[in-house]
Design an enzyme around this catalytic site. Structure first.
Site, PDB file in Angstrom:
ATOM      1  N   ASP A 106       0.783  -1.238   0.000  1.00  0.00           N
ATOM      2  CA  ASP A 106       0.000   0.000   0.000  1.00  0.00           C
ATOM      3  C   ASP A 106       0.817   1.293   0.000  1.00  0.00           C
ATOM      4  OD1 ASP A 106       0.864   0.193   2.704  1.00  0.00           O
ATOM      5  OD2 ASP A 106      -0.958  -0.773   3.432  1.00  0.00           O
ATOM      6  N   HIS A 121       6.317  -8.022  -1.519  1.00  0.00           N
ATOM      7  CA  HIS A 121       5.215  -8.264  -2.462  1.00  0.00           C
ATOM      8  C   HIS A 121       5.021  -7.137  -3.461  1.00  0.00           C
ATOM      9  CE1 HIS A 121       3.298 -11.416   0.488  1.00  0.00           C
ATOM     10  NE2 HIS A 121       4.408 -11.825  -0.077  1.00  0.00           N
ATOM     11  N   CYS A 129       4.828  -3.817 -17.785  1.00  0.00           N
ATOM     12  CA  CYS A 129       4.207  -4.222 -19.039  1.00  0.00           C
ATOM     13  C   CYS A 129       3.885  -5.711 -18.978  1.00  0.00           C
ATOM     14  CB  CYS A 129       5.131  -3.913 -20.216  1.00  0.00           C
ATOM     15  SG  CYS A 129       4.421  -4.453 -21.792  1.00  0.00           S
ATOM     16  N   CYS A 154       0.064   0.193 -21.699  1.00  0.00           N
ATOM     17  CA  CYS A 154       1.502   0.447 -21.584  1.00  0.00           C
ATOM     18  C   CYS A 154       1.882   1.662 -22.433  1.00  0.00           C
ATOM     19  CB  CYS A 154       2.263  -0.790 -22.043  1.00  0.00           C
ATOM     20  SG  CYS A 154       4.051  -0.573 -22.063  1.00  0.00           S
ATOM     21  N   CYS A 157       4.323   0.338 -25.394  1.00  0.00           N
ATOM     22  CA  CYS A 157       3.918  -0.513 -26.525  1.00  0.00           C
ATOM     23  C   CYS A 157       2.421  -0.474 -26.797  1.00  0.00           C
ATOM     24  CB  CYS A 157       4.363  -1.956 -26.302  1.00  0.00           C
ATOM     25  SG  CYS A 157       3.427  -2.815 -25.016  1.00  0.00           S
ATOM     26  N   ALA A 237      -1.324  -3.200  16.218  1.00  0.00           N
ATOM     27  CA  ALA A 237       0.028  -2.646  16.066  1.00  0.00           C
ATOM     28  C   ALA A 237       0.056  -1.155  16.364  1.00  0.00           C
ATOM     29  CB  ALA A 237       0.530  -2.912  14.648  1.00  0.00           C
TER      30      ALA A 237
HETATM   31  P1  NAD Z   1      -3.671 -11.425   6.476  1.00  0.00           P
HETATM   32  O1  NAD Z   1      -4.873 -10.732   5.970  1.00  0.00           O
HETATM   33  O2  NAD Z   1      -3.520 -12.860   6.286  1.00  0.00           O
HETATM   34  O3  NAD Z   1      -3.465 -11.211   8.025  1.00  0.00           O
HETATM   35  C1  NAD Z   1      -3.594  -9.997   8.635  1.00  0.00           C
HETATM   36  C2  NAD Z   1      -3.233 -10.176  10.104  1.00  0.00           C
HETATM   37  O4  NAD Z   1      -3.317  -8.908  10.708  1.00  0.00           O
HETATM   38  C3  NAD Z   1      -4.164 -11.124  10.861  1.00  0.00           C
HETATM   39  O5  NAD Z   1      -3.384 -12.056  11.576  1.00  0.00           O
HETATM   40  C4  NAD Z   1      -4.907 -10.193  11.828  1.00  0.00           C
HETATM   41  O6  NAD Z   1      -5.192 -10.807  13.075  1.00  0.00           O
HETATM   42  C5  NAD Z   1      -3.914  -9.075  11.977  1.00  0.00           C
HETATM   43  N1  NAD Z   1      -4.458  -7.780  12.361  1.00  0.00           N
HETATM   44  C6  NAD Z   1      -5.681  -7.265  12.138  1.00  0.00           C
HETATM   45  N2  NAD Z   1      -5.754  -6.015  12.648  1.00  0.00           N
HETATM   46  C7  NAD Z   1      -4.555  -5.744  13.204  1.00  0.00           C
HETATM   47  C8  NAD Z   1      -4.007  -4.612  13.877  1.00  0.00           C
HETATM   48  N3  NAD Z   1      -4.722  -3.496  14.081  1.00  0.00           N
HETATM   49  N4  NAD Z   1      -2.720  -4.687  14.306  1.00  0.00           N
HETATM   50  C9  NAD Z   1      -1.977  -5.803  14.104  1.00  0.00           C
HETATM   51  N5  NAD Z   1      -2.458  -6.895  13.474  1.00  0.00           N
HETATM   52  C10 NAD Z   1      -3.724  -6.858  13.032  1.00  0.00           C
HETATM   53  O7  NAD Z   1      -2.502 -10.578   5.840  1.00  0.00           O
HETATM   54  P2  NAD Z   1      -1.095 -11.011   5.479  1.00  0.00           P
HETATM   55  O8  NAD Z   1      -0.645 -12.134   6.346  1.00  0.00           O
HETATM   56  O9  NAD Z   1      -0.359  -9.767   5.495  1.00  0.00           O
HETATM   57  O10 NAD Z   1      -1.215 -11.652   3.995  1.00  0.00           O
HETATM   58  C11 NAD Z   1      -1.980 -11.190   2.951  1.00  0.00           C
HETATM   59  C12 NAD Z   1      -1.144 -10.659   1.778  1.00  0.00           C
HETATM   60  O11 NAD Z   1      -1.975  -9.874   0.963  1.00  0.00           O
HETATM   61  C13 NAD Z   1      -0.056  -9.717   2.204  1.00  0.00           C
HETATM   62  O12 NAD Z   1       1.136 -10.384   2.239  1.00  0.00           O
HETATM   63  C14 NAD Z   1      -0.055  -8.592   1.169  1.00  0.00           C
HETATM   64  O13 NAD Z   1       0.815  -8.845   0.105  1.00  0.00           O
HETATM   65  C15 NAD Z   1      -1.431  -8.599   0.645  1.00  0.00           C
HETATM   66  N6  NAD Z   1      -2.232  -7.511   1.209  1.00  0.00           N
HETATM   67  C16 NAD Z   1      -1.675  -6.275   1.400  1.00  0.00           C
HETATM   68  C17 NAD Z   1      -2.418  -5.253   1.974  1.00  0.00           C
HETATM   69  C18 NAD Z   1      -1.765  -3.910   2.184  1.00  0.00           C
HETATM   70  O14 NAD Z   1      -0.822  -3.569   1.479  1.00  0.00           O
HETATM   71  N7  NAD Z   1      -2.223  -3.121   3.172  1.00  0.00           N
HETATM   72  C19 NAD Z   1      -3.728  -5.491   2.369  1.00  0.00           C
HETATM   73  C20 NAD Z   1      -4.280  -6.764   2.156  1.00  0.00           C
HETATM   74  C21 NAD Z   1      -3.508  -7.767   1.592  1.00  0.00           C
HETATM   75 ZN    ZN Z   2       4.710  -2.539 -23.095  1.00  0.00          ZN
END
Ligand code: NAD
Ligand code: ZN
Length: 256
Positions: A106, A121, A129, A154, A157, A237
């Site tokens: 994000d 990720h 592309c 893109c 291209c 967190a």
């Molecule tokens: P997940 O959705 O599997 O797990 C999220 C975890 O966060 C859960 O264990 C949950 O209990 C915990 N959680 C919820 N609220 C919280 C808080 N306030 N503080 C701390 N923890 C909290 O997500 P993941 O394991 O990160 O895997 C999903 C994948 O999807 C990621 O690796 C990512 O690439 C992608 N993704 C990214 C985003 C983003 O960029 N914000 C959002 C969704 C998914």
């Molecule tokens: Zn291209």
């Protein structure tokens, strides 16, 4: 153990000069309003992320996949970094041996001011592309929100572009993995906001511990990693890191 004691124990480890590594997952951005994949808002038009975030889904219906990413980009653009992002940005400047490894796409860590981080990720703000055309860089920044037409094309291209994220079934970037591996050799390893179900989050926590790090999980819920870390802080967190930072600053002794 009470949350207050857990906060105190982590703070005691965060001595000046400590090598500190933080691995973040989507939970760290939850308080900013960015939906996690497994939370109730993770679903979009009844599709599961696993049905949209794949090369096969994109090949089948690039417009549908881009509609989802365009929607997520709009949502994220309206979100702001929360206290967890802010505290980590502070630590990045305070601890000379600080590493931030994120699964998030994000860009909120960057917006909070972290210049150097390992993005396992990729980034939702980058594109590449789809045909890997000769004239195009491997990936480039495109912060257009929303795209005027979908799927976007893109500029090199005229073919399709794809989001600069790692999809299910795709390999992770070797350089990012190597940096994350190196960062797992540290004094304190904190896994925050990740369910630790999927590789590599699942691997880095035990790896860091095997190499002698004090391992900490910050998550309001139980995860598969909970029983395998030295310390669990059962708080969001944004709350936990704020309390740790307050304790480091000596401004607070109370936790909920
Ligand atoms: P997940 O959705 O599997 O797990 C999220 C975890 O966060 C859960 O264990 C949950 O209990 C915990 N959680 C919820 N609220 C919280 C808080 N306030 N503080 C701390 N923890 C909290 O997500 P993941 O394991 O990160 O895997 C999903 C994948 O999807 C990621 O690796 C990512 O690439 C992608 N993704 C990214 C985003 C983003 O960029 N914000 C959002 C969704 C998914
Ligand atoms: Zn291209």
């Amino acid at each position: 153990m009470s949350a207050e004691t857990a906060i105190e124990r982590l703070a005691q480890r965060l001595i000046p000069g400590a090598a500190v590594t933080v691995l973040t997952g989507s939970g760290v951005s939850a308080a900013s309003g960015v939906p996690t994949f497994r939370g109730p808002e993770g679903l979009w038009r009844h599709f599961k992320p696993e049905e949209l975030a794949t090369p096969e889904a994109f090949a089948r219906d690039p417009r549908l996949v881009w509609e989802w990413y365009d929607w997520r980009r709009q949502k994220i653009a309206a979100c702001r970094p929360n206290r967890a992002h802010e505290v980590l940005a502070l630590w990045a400047t305070r601890y000379p041996r600080f590493s931030l490894v994120t699964q998030n796409v994000d860009g909120l860590h960057e917006r909070a001011g972290v210049a150097d981080l390992v993005r396992l990720h990729g980034s939702i703000w980058e594109v590449s592309c789809w045909n890997r055309c000769k004239g195009s860089p491997e990936r480039w920044l495109d912060e257009t929100v929303p795209f005027p037409t979908l799927p976007p094309t893109c500029r090199y291209c005229g073919g399709l572009i794809r989001p600069g994220v790692v999809w299910f079934g795709e390999p992770l970037d070797g350089d990012a993995l190597a940096r994350a591996d190196r960062a797992s050799s540290c004094d304190v390893f904190i896994a925050a906001g990740t369910s630790a179900l999927v590789y590599p989050a699942a691997a880095f926590v035990p790896l860091a511990r095997a190499r002698g790090a004090f391992t900490v999980e910050v998550n309001p819920d139980d995860t598969p990693a909970s029983g395998r870390v030295d310390l669990v802080i059962r708080l969001g967190a944004e709350v936990a890191l704020d309390l740790v930072e307050a304790r480091l600053q000596g401004t607070s002794t109370a936790a909920p």
